[in-house]
Design a protein around this motif. Structure first.
Motif, short mmCIF file in Angstrom:
data_model
loop_
_atom_site.label_atom_id
_atom_site.label_comp_id
_atom_site.label_asym_id
_atom_site.label_seq_id
_atom_site.Cartn_x
_atom_site.Cartn_y
_atom_site.Cartn_z
N ASP A 1 1.00 16.25 -12.84
CA ASP A 1 0.10 15.38 -12.10
C ASP A 1 0.67 14.94 -10.76
O ASP A 1 -0.05 14.37 -9.94
N GLY A 2 1.97 15.17 -10.52
CA GLY A 2 2.56 14.75 -9.26
C GLY A 2 3.96 14.19 -9.46
O GLY A 2 4.61 14.43 -10.48
N ALA A 3 4.41 13.41 -8.48
CA ALA A 3 5.79 12.92 -8.47
C ALA A 3 5.84 11.41 -8.63
O ALA A 3 4.90 10.68 -8.27
N TYR A 4 6.97 10.94 -9.15
CA TYR A 4 7.29 9.51 -9.18
C TYR A 4 8.04 9.21 -7.88
O TYR A 4 9.09 9.79 -7.62
N GLU A 5 7.48 8.32 -7.05
CA GLU A 5 8.02 8.08 -5.73
C GLU A 5 8.31 6.59 -5.52
O GLU A 5 7.54 5.73 -5.97
N VAL A 6 9.41 6.31 -4.84
CA VAL A 6 9.73 4.92 -4.50
C VAL A 6 8.69 4.40 -3.52
O VAL A 6 8.47 4.99 -2.47
N LEU A 7 8.06 3.30 -3.87
CA LEU A 7 7.02 2.70 -3.03
C LEU A 7 7.58 1.54 -2.22
O LEU A 7 7.19 1.33 -1.06
N ASP A 8 8.48 0.77 -2.81
CA ASP A 8 9.07 -0.38 -2.13
C ASP A 8 10.55 -0.43 -2.50
O ASP A 8 10.92 -0.87 -3.59
N ASP A 9 11.41 0.06 -1.59
CA ASP A 9 12.85 0.14 -1.86
C ASP A 9 13.53 -1.16 -1.40
O ASP A 9 14.15 -1.22 -0.35
N ALA B 1 0.84 -1.20 0.00
CA ALA B 1 0.00 0.00 0.00
C ALA B 1 0.86 1.23 0.00
O ALA B 1 0.54 2.23 -0.63
N GLY B 2 2.02 1.18 0.69
CA GLY B 2 2.93 2.33 0.71
C GLY B 2 2.36 3.45 1.57
O GLY B 2 1.17 3.50 1.88
N ARG B 3 3.23 4.34 1.94
CA ARG B 3 2.80 5.50 2.72
C ARG B 3 2.85 6.73 1.85
O ARG B 3 3.89 7.09 1.32
N ALA B 4 1.72 7.38 1.69
CA ALA B 4 1.65 8.56 0.83
C ALA B 4 2.38 9.71 1.48
O ALA B 4 2.31 9.93 2.68
N THR C 1 9.76 -6.69 -5.46
CA THR C 1 10.88 -6.07 -6.17
C THR C 1 10.82 -4.56 -6.01
O THR C 1 9.86 -4.02 -5.45
N PHE C 2 11.83 -3.88 -6.50
CA PHE C 2 11.88 -2.41 -6.44
C PHE C 2 10.66 -1.86 -7.18
O PHE C 2 10.40 -2.19 -8.35
N THR C 3 9.89 -1.01 -6.50
CA THR C 3 8.61 -0.54 -7.04
C THR C 3 8.50 0.97 -6.90
O THR C 3 8.87 1.54 -5.88
N MET D 1 1.81 1.77 -10.90
CA MET D 1 3.07 1.29 -10.33
C MET D 1 4.02 0.83 -11.43
O MET D 1 3.58 0.33 -12.47
N HIS D 2 5.29 1.01 -11.19
CA HIS D 2 6.36 0.47 -12.03
C HIS D 2 7.09 -0.61 -11.24
O HIS D 2 7.67 -0.31 -10.19
N LEU D 3 7.05 -1.84 -11.72
CA LEU D 3 7.77 -2.94 -11.09
C LEU D 3 9.05 -3.19 -11.87
O LEU D 3 9.01 -3.51 -13.06
N TYR D 4 10.20 -3.03 -11.21
CA TYR D 4 11.50 -3.16 -11.86
C TYR D 4 12.01 -4.60 -11.71
O TYR D 4 12.02 -5.15 -10.60
N PHE D 5 12.46 -5.19 -12.82
CA PHE D 5 13.03 -6.54 -12.80
C PHE D 5 14.35 -6.55 -13.57
O PHE D 5 14.51 -5.82 -14.56
N SER D 6 15.27 -7.37 -13.13
CA SER D 6 16.55 -7.52 -13.83
C SER D 6 16.46 -8.67 -14.82
O SER D 6 15.75 -9.65 -14.60
#
Length: 352
Positions: free
Chosen positions: A224-232, A8-11, A173-175, A183-188
């Protein structure tokens, strides 16, 4: 992120707005300024322009350096936007990094800290990541833009269903959270895995960014806002069940149409054109674009000497490149760049 749900992340308090830069020659303050068209300096040039950074530009520079530290190749985007700030093909000066022909943003993205500092010293540029060269596949989970379709599943819901169908948990993963709420889910991925970007191939509201793709890095802002790390968390490998769903079946090779060369063309120009186009059409994946570039460069001198019209050469190589499996847009860009460079640099006919 749990095994069966996304975090859910913290806004953060309030959404950030893109800064309004006092760019010389900009219109009134209510209009978005046009940023300078910069090129990332060559690594040999270690001098950085003397400029006092604003808090926003310092934040974006740190975001670019952080991405580069992770091994991700970055390039500047327009302030407050998602388009590249680097010059395009039509405005390419054919000098510096582009001396041998126009190089796209994907080729010029870098992890060199000195080049990054020099580029971001020019302004508060958003940060783009060239996913393919960075050995990344980013799964872009969007939300429906049509608010009237309340029953339409969002990308996250559809991706969870795909995971369940594959008998696998939702990967941790890094989100990054996007300004729209997606959401952007990053994968290697290993360097040997060369996947193309997709749009809606997996499901509606799910895109993937790989080769040919760009993703906006965290720390960047739009209206529209910022791109923020949700799950580091550490980067996860691309789930094994995803690549087969992202690989398009090979298209049957189409035989190129016979060349229709005007009678005004000299015999040696015609022979060279037929030879080079046949070589391009017969090149397999992995060397097609390079062979197209070399072939078009070889014909540029005949165009410059008036032995064959440019449009005849462009049309022939376009057919040859597409027959080899290249996209129409990629063929046009490569042919235009190669011919322009060759015509500009070829020797006079009497000295050739």
């Amino acid at each position: 992120m749990g095994q069966h749900s996304f975090p859910a992340g913290r806004a953060r308090a309030g959404r950030q707005r893109a800064p309004v830069l006092n760019t010389p020659g900009a219109a009134a303050s209510h209009q978005r300024p046009r940023p300078p068209r910069l090129s990332i300096p060559c690594s040999q040039n270690r001098s950085t322009p003397s400029m006092t950074p604003t808090p926003q530009s310092a934040l974006l520079l740190n975001s670019a350096l952080d991405a580069a530290h992770r091994g991700w190749r970055v390039h500047p985007l327009r302030p407050g936007a998602k388009g590249s700030a680097l010059h395009g093909e039509r405005t390419c000066p054919l000098t510096g990094p582009c001396a041998g022909g126009h190089r796209k943003w994907e080729d010029r993205a870098t992890t060199d800290p000195d080049r990054i500092r020099a580029a971001w010293a020019a302004g508060a540029f958003n940060v783009g990541i060239a996913t393919g060269p960075s050995n990344l596949v980013v799964v872009d989970l969007d939300v429906p833009k049509d608010k009237s379709k309340k029953d339409a599943p969002c990308g996250a819901t559809s991706f969870k269903a795909l995971c369940e169908r594959a008998g696998a948990p939702c990967p941790t993963t890094f989100t990054v959270r996007t300004p729209s709420g997606g959401m952007h889910l990053y994968f290697s991925v290993p360097p040997s895995m060369r996947l193309s970007s997709t749009a809606g191939t997996l499901a509606p509201h799910i895109d993937t960014r790989a080769w040919g793709g760009n993703i906006v890095a965290p720390g960047s802002t739009t209206p529209d806002g910022a791109y923020e790390v949700l799950d580091d968390v550490p980067l996860a490998a691309l789930p094994h069940w995803l690549p087969p769903l992202l690989i398009e079946p090979p298209k049957p090779a189409a035989a190129p149409a016979p060349l229709l060369v005007p009678e005004a063309v000299t015999r040696r120009a015609k022979a060279a054109l037929e030879r080079e186009v046949a070589a391009v059409a017969g090149t397999s994946e992995g060397g097609r674009n390079t062979r197209l570039l070399e072939g078009a460069r070889a014909l540029g001198r005949f165009v410059a000497w008036g032995e064959i019209p440019r449009d005849v050469v462009e049309e022939a190589f376009q057919a040859g490149g597409e027959a080899a499996g290249l996209s129409a847009s990629e063929c046009r860009a490569t042919i235009h760049s190669a011919l322009t460079w060759s015509i500009r640099t070829c020797r006079p006919r009497r000295a050739a």
